[in-house]
Design a protein around this motif. Sequence first.
Motif, mmCIF file in Angstrom:
data_model
loop_
_atom_site.group_PDB
_atom_site.id
_atom_site.type_symbol
_atom_site.label_atom_id
_atom_site.label_comp_id
_atom_site.label_asym_id
_atom_site.label_seq_id
_atom_site.Cartn_x
_atom_site.Cartn_y
_atom_site.Cartn_z
ATOM 1 N N THR A 88 5.832 17.602 10.626
ATOM 2 C CA THR A 88 4.681 17.302 11.491
ATOM 3 C C THR A 88 3.891 16.110 10.958
ATOM 4 O O THR A 88 3.441 15.269 11.734
ATOM 5 C CB THR A 88 3.761 18.536 11.617
ATOM 6 N N GLN A 89 3.738 16.029 9.637
ATOM 7 C CA GLN A 89 3.082 14.861 9.044
ATOM 8 C C GLN A 89 3.913 13.604 9.297
ATOM 9 O O GLN A 89 3.368 12.539 9.596
ATOM 10 C CB GLN A 89 2.903 15.054 7.544
ATOM 11 N N LEU A 90 5.235 13.742 9.154
ATOM 12 C CA LEU A 90 6.123 12.598 9.372
ATOM 13 C C LEU A 90 5.978 12.073 10.796
ATOM 14 O O LEU A 90 5.820 10.860 11.016
ATOM 15 C CB LEU A 90 7.571 13.015 9.100
ATOM 16 N N ALA A 91 6.035 12.974 11.788
ATOM 17 C CA ALA A 91 5.931 12.560 13.185
ATOM 18 C C ALA A 91 4.586 11.898 13.465
ATOM 19 O O ALA A 91 4.518 10.849 14.120
ATOM 20 C CB ALA A 91 6.127 13.767 14.100
ATOM 21 N N ARG A 92 3.505 12.492 12.982
ATOM 22 C CA ARG A 92 2.177 11.937 13.228
ATOM 23 C C ARG A 92 2.029 10.555 12.581
ATOM 24 O O ARG A 92 1.437 9.641 13.168
ATOM 25 C CB ARG A 92 1.110 12.895 12.667
ATOM 26 N N THR A 93 2.575 10.397 11.387
ATOM 27 C CA THR A 93 2.484 9.114 10.691
ATOM 28 C C THR A 93 3.235 8.026 11.446
ATOM 29 O O THR A 93 2.714 6.938 11.686
ATOM 30 C CB THR A 93 3.035 9.244 9.260
ATOM 31 N N VAL A 94 4.480 8.311 11.820
ATOM 32 C CA VAL A 94 5.301 7.307 12.512
ATOM 33 C C VAL A 94 4.675 6.918 13.850
ATOM 34 O O VAL A 94 4.571 5.723 14.182
ATOM 35 C CB VAL A 94 6.738 7.841 12.709
ATOM 36 N N VAL A 152 0.864 -1.182 0.000
ATOM 37 C CA VAL A 152 0.000 0.000 0.000
ATOM 38 C C VAL A 152 0.901 1.233 0.000
ATOM 39 O O VAL A 152 1.802 1.342 0.836
ATOM 40 C CB VAL A 152 -0.945 0.033 1.217
ATOM 41 N N VAL A 153 0.658 2.142 -0.933
ATOM 42 C CA VAL A 153 1.444 3.370 -1.049
ATOM 43 C C VAL A 153 0.503 4.551 -0.835
ATOM 44 O O VAL A 153 -0.495 4.695 -1.554
ATOM 45 C CB VAL A 153 2.135 3.478 -2.423
ATOM 46 N N LEU A 154 0.817 5.387 0.149
ATOM 47 C CA LEU A 154 -0.053 6.501 0.526
ATOM 48 C C LEU A 154 0.643 7.826 0.240
ATOM 49 O O LEU A 154 1.674 8.139 0.836
ATOM 50 C CB LEU A 154 -0.402 6.422 2.018
ATOM 51 N N ASP A 155 0.095 8.587 -0.680
ATOM 52 C CA ASP A 155 0.583 9.934 -0.981
ATOM 53 C C ASP A 155 -0.576 10.880 -0.714
ATOM 54 O O ASP A 155 -1.323 11.252 -1.619
ATOM 55 C CB ASP A 155 1.050 10.018 -2.439
ATOM 56 N N MET A 156 -0.738 11.263 0.548
ATOM 57 C CA MET A 156 -1.922 12.013 0.950
ATOM 58 C C MET A 156 -1.622 12.854 2.178
ATOM 59 O O MET A 156 -0.577 12.691 2.826
ATOM 60 C CB MET A 156 -3.084 11.046 1.236
ATOM 61 N N GLY A 166 3.319 -7.760 4.384
ATOM 62 C CA GLY A 166 3.131 -6.718 3.389
ATOM 63 C C GLY A 166 3.696 -5.390 3.861
ATOM 64 O O GLY A 166 3.946 -5.183 5.053
ATOM 65 N N ILE A 167 3.898 -4.472 2.937
ATOM 66 C CA ILE A 167 4.553 -3.208 3.241
ATOM 67 C C ILE A 167 3.611 -2.046 2.988
ATOM 68 O O ILE A 167 2.955 -1.970 1.939
ATOM 69 C CB ILE A 167 5.826 -3.014 2.393
ATOM 70 N N MET A 168 3.551 -1.151 3.964
ATOM 71 C CA MET A 168 2.891 0.133 3.792
ATOM 72 C C MET A 168 3.973 1.192 3.623
ATOM 73 O O MET A 168 4.950 1.210 4.377
ATOM 74 C CB MET A 168 2.042 0.465 5.016
ATOM 75 N N CYS A 169 3.807 2.060 2.623
ATOM 76 C CA CYS A 169 4.770 3.136 2.379
ATOM 77 C C CYS A 169 4.006 4.447 2.285
ATOM 78 O O CYS A 169 3.073 4.572 1.482
ATOM 79 C CB CYS A 169 5.548 2.886 1.085
ATOM 80 N N ALA A 170 4.376 5.418 3.107
ATOM 81 C CA ALA A 170 3.728 6.729 3.102
ATOM 82 C C ALA A 170 4.707 7.791 2.623
ATOM 83 O O ALA A 170 5.887 7.774 2.991
ATOM 84 C CB ALA A 170 3.208 7.084 4.494
ATOM 85 N N TYR A 171 4.203 8.704 1.811
ATOM 86 C CA TYR A 171 4.978 9.831 1.298
ATOM 87 C C TYR A 171 4.339 11.105 1.830
ATOM 88 O O TYR A 171 3.177 11.395 1.523
ATOM 89 C CB TYR A 171 4.955 9.811 -0.229
ATOM 90 N N VAL A 172 5.068 11.836 2.670
ATOM 91 C CA VAL A 172 4.516 13.055 3.281
ATOM 92 C C VAL A 172 5.507 14.204 3.096
ATOM 93 O O VAL A 172 6.703 13.987 2.917
ATOM 94 C CB VAL A 172 4.203 12.858 4.778
ATOM 95 N N ALA A 173 4.984 15.432 3.212
ATOM 96 C CA ALA A 173 5.794 16.604 2.866
ATOM 97 C C ALA A 173 6.461 17.271 4.051
ATOM 98 O O ALA A 173 7.546 17.843 3.913
ATOM 99 C CB ALA A 173 4.923 17.623 2.129
ATOM 100 N N THR A 174 5.838 17.241 5.229
ATOM 101 C CA THR A 174 6.330 18.048 6.347
ATOM 102 C C THR A 174 6.756 17.188 7.529
ATOM 103 O O THR A 174 6.353 16.033 7.661
ATOM 104 C CB THR A 174 5.241 19.030 6.824
ATOM 105 N N LEU A 185 9.707 9.738 3.345
ATOM 106 C CA LEU A 185 9.142 8.413 3.116
ATOM 107 C C LEU A 185 9.155 7.624 4.422
ATOM 108 O O LEU A 185 10.090 7.734 5.216
ATOM 109 C CB LEU A 185 9.933 7.666 2.046
ATOM 110 N N VAL A 186 8.123 6.824 4.620
ATOM 111 C CA VAL A 186 8.024 5.947 5.788
ATOM 112 C C VAL A 186 7.554 4.587 5.297
ATOM 113 O O VAL A 186 6.554 4.487 4.574
ATOM 114 C CB VAL A 186 7.011 6.475 6.823
ATOM 115 N N THR A 187 8.253 3.531 5.675
ATOM 116 C CA THR A 187 7.788 2.178 5.381
ATOM 117 C C THR A 187 7.597 1.408 6.680
ATOM 118 O O THR A 187 8.278 1.675 7.683
ATOM 119 C CB THR A 187 8.784 1.406 4.486
ATOM 120 N N ALA A 188 6.673 0.457 6.651
ATOM 121 C CA ALA A 188 6.431 -0.412 7.807
ATOM 122 C C ALA A 188 5.883 -1.742 7.306
ATOM 123 O O ALA A 188 5.091 -1.769 6.362
ATOM 124 C CB ALA A 188 5.457 0.237 8.785
#
Length: 301
Positions: free
Chosen positions: A213-219, A181-185, A203-211, A261-264
């Motif tokens: 604050t988004q990075l911290a909240r996602t992780v 799953v790839v999340l660009d949102m 399976g792998i989730m990968c998130a693409y975030v810009a800031t 980028l964040v993967t898990a």
Amino acid sequence: MSEPTGAARRRGPFKVGDQVQLTDPKGRHYTFTLEAGKQFHTHKGAFSHDELIGASEGSVVRTTGNVAYLALRPLLPDYVLSMPRGAAVVYPKDAGQILAFADIFAGARVVEAGVGSGALSAFLLRAVGDHGMLHSYERRQDFADIAQGNVERYFGGPHPAWTLTVGDLQDNLSDTEVDRVVLDMLAPWETLEAVSKALVPGGIMCAYVATTTQLARTVESIREIGCFAEPQPWESMVRNWHVEGLAVRPDHRMIGHTGFLVTARRLADGVEPPMRRRRPSKGAYGEDYEGPNKERGSGQA
């Protein structure tokens, strides 16, 4: 055996309908589509499209002003940077990292949220191939229309592995046994429950975030939901080099921050993630922290 979708557009002599990328003596690029009988005009003169139709890729054409242009088919990174945009595109450097570290393989079943202008969709489709699956979700109809046009223009028509749904991922996701799953949102943490139900174990989730604050909240949200292994966040930067005789130095400009980028990895059902050995640094969850693990700020870290 039929060729993979779009492969015939990537080799052989130029033909009508092919995209051509011209490079002028100063290294500037110009992209157009070959049409019989038409002319390409520059401020240094013009030449006929017919001069390139049937010519080998890597040919040189000259304008009426006697300026030479190198003619090649645009690479996918070139294409996504020059195609029409609705939303910002995922830069090729990040798309390459997503393909590598999210381990997108031929035949994979992939879900994508946030299609934007279709740049990442094109990279993902080329990786999963005709026998894989890419189900893309986009909230905005206008972005979905632009993305569909860009992807179909690149592959020469609809791609058999692609389904595009207009709507929120968390409200519409019906796919099961998904490999990636790839999340660009804007708020990927809002989709984690739906994503965790769709992903296969491992399976792998990968998130693409810009800031940040988004990075911290996602992780922190990935850690809190409890069905993923420890997330891995990073960013990449690209710096070209100037090489001319003994003058070897970095270029003055570089592609710096574009996104994080964040993967898990998805854990097996019923398994709790192993306890992290590293203790948070002092103040990491202080009084000002407003993330999902806020209780750590009260001395429970």
